[in-house]
Write an enzyme that holds these catalytic residues in place. Structure first.
Site: not given
Length: 331
Positions: A113, A195, A198
């Site tokens: 992050k 993958k 979202k």
């Protein structure tokens, strides 16, 4: 016999997709029959990377609606919003006294992050694992469904629990990773790159809110190749992913037909993706429609959130009482 406690949370960022459903939600629906389950929407966690709260209210309510539409029963499991349980914040404070800057800075997700958003390195981001530990320990949960990327956070939750127990006495059981005795289903992105997500690469991800035509369009564009060059040839990952999706939503006879075609070097990917798209629409549409219906019923959602908060606070307040007594903070 008292049921074991299971806990899991989901951030209200982005939209739920097939990977969420088959990798987690499907198991949660099974868990609520056999365990004492707490499922929460992690709105505090989302603030570490999404401090703008303009859309947070709608996102929280949408996630709850989608969870119920996927099969979670508010009468069997506590479905609540993290910020509705202030005892979590109190335990988070106590656990921060047992967490060390050096260990928190070494967490891979923190380093990732920082690299991606160097201008937003806030204290909440650094202490994310501590808040996650508080989420788990506030209910003294023993089983936590987690993916590979969260296993280190769970290990840290055990460390904090052990430190607390060592310093103040045995209060917390050790939480363990839990996958419901089954292999986790990994749903890849339709372009074969990682993958389903979202929030990233949305045209390669099938969301539970997608309209029928969009589902068909996404599967039509899914990555394929020229086809096998020999009988029973091993499938590339992106082709296997399409067969994995078919195994989840299509009839066995349909899967057998296309498996046979592939093994005989006769597969027509256009026909396969068209059939898979139709089967996927039949699977997603009822979930989408139910979620939309729940979202529009404000009174029902308010009731569910209030009911879940009451269940969660009842459990959390018991733990905080024990924690304060162990620490001697019960003047």
């Amino acid at each position: 016999m008292q049921k074991e406690i299971v806990l899991s949370g989901i951030r209200p960022t982005g939209y739920l997709h097939l990977g969420n459903y088959f990798g987690a939600m499907r198991n949660y629906v099974r868990m609520q029959e056999d365990y004492n389950c707490y499922f929460f929407v992690a709105d505090w966690h989302s603030l570490t990377t999404h401090p703008d709260t303009k859309e947070l209210r709608d996102s929280v309510r949408r996630v709850i609606a989608e969870n119920i539409a996927c099969g979670l029963d508010p009468d069997k499991a506590a479905i609540y919003v993290q910020s509705d349980v202030p005892e979590i914040a109190e335990l988070y404070l106590y656990l921060n006294m047992l967490a060390y800057k050096g260990e928190l800075e070494k967490v891979p997700t923190f380093k990732d992050k920082v690299r991606l958003s160097p201008e937003n390195v806030n204290a909440g981001l650094l202490t994310y694992p501590v808040l996650m530990a508080a989420d788990i320990l506030i209910h003294r949960a023993v089983k936590v469904p987690v993916g590979k990327d969260q296993e280190q956070h769970l290990e840290m939750a055990r460390n904090f629990a052990e430190r607390f127990n060592h310093r103040y006495g045995e209060v917390f059981p050790m939480p363990r990773a839990f996958n419901f005795n089954s292999e986790l289903v990994k749903i890849m992105s339709l372009d074969g790159k990682g993958k389903m997500s979202k929030s990233e690469n949305q045209m390669a991800t099938i969301y539970l809110r997608d309209e029928d035509e969009l589902i068909l369009k996404k599967l039509k564009k899914a990555q394929t190749d020229q086809g096998p060059t020999g009988p029973r040839q091993e499938k590339p990952d992106y082709i296997q992913n399409l067969f994995t999706l078919a195994s989840l939503v299509s009839d066995p006879a349909t899967i057998d037909k296309f498996e046979t075609d592939y093994n005989n070097c006769q597969i027509r990917y256009g026909d396969f993706k068209k059939q898979l798209g139709e089967d996927m629409v039949r699977f997603v549409a009822p979930i989408r429609e139910k979620a939309l219906s729940i979202q529009q019923d404000k009174a029902y959602l308010d009731k569910i959130m209030r009911q879940g908060a009451e269940k969660a606070r009842e459990s959390a307040s018991r733990t905080i009482k024990i924690v304060r007594e162990a620490m001697g903070i019960n003047y």
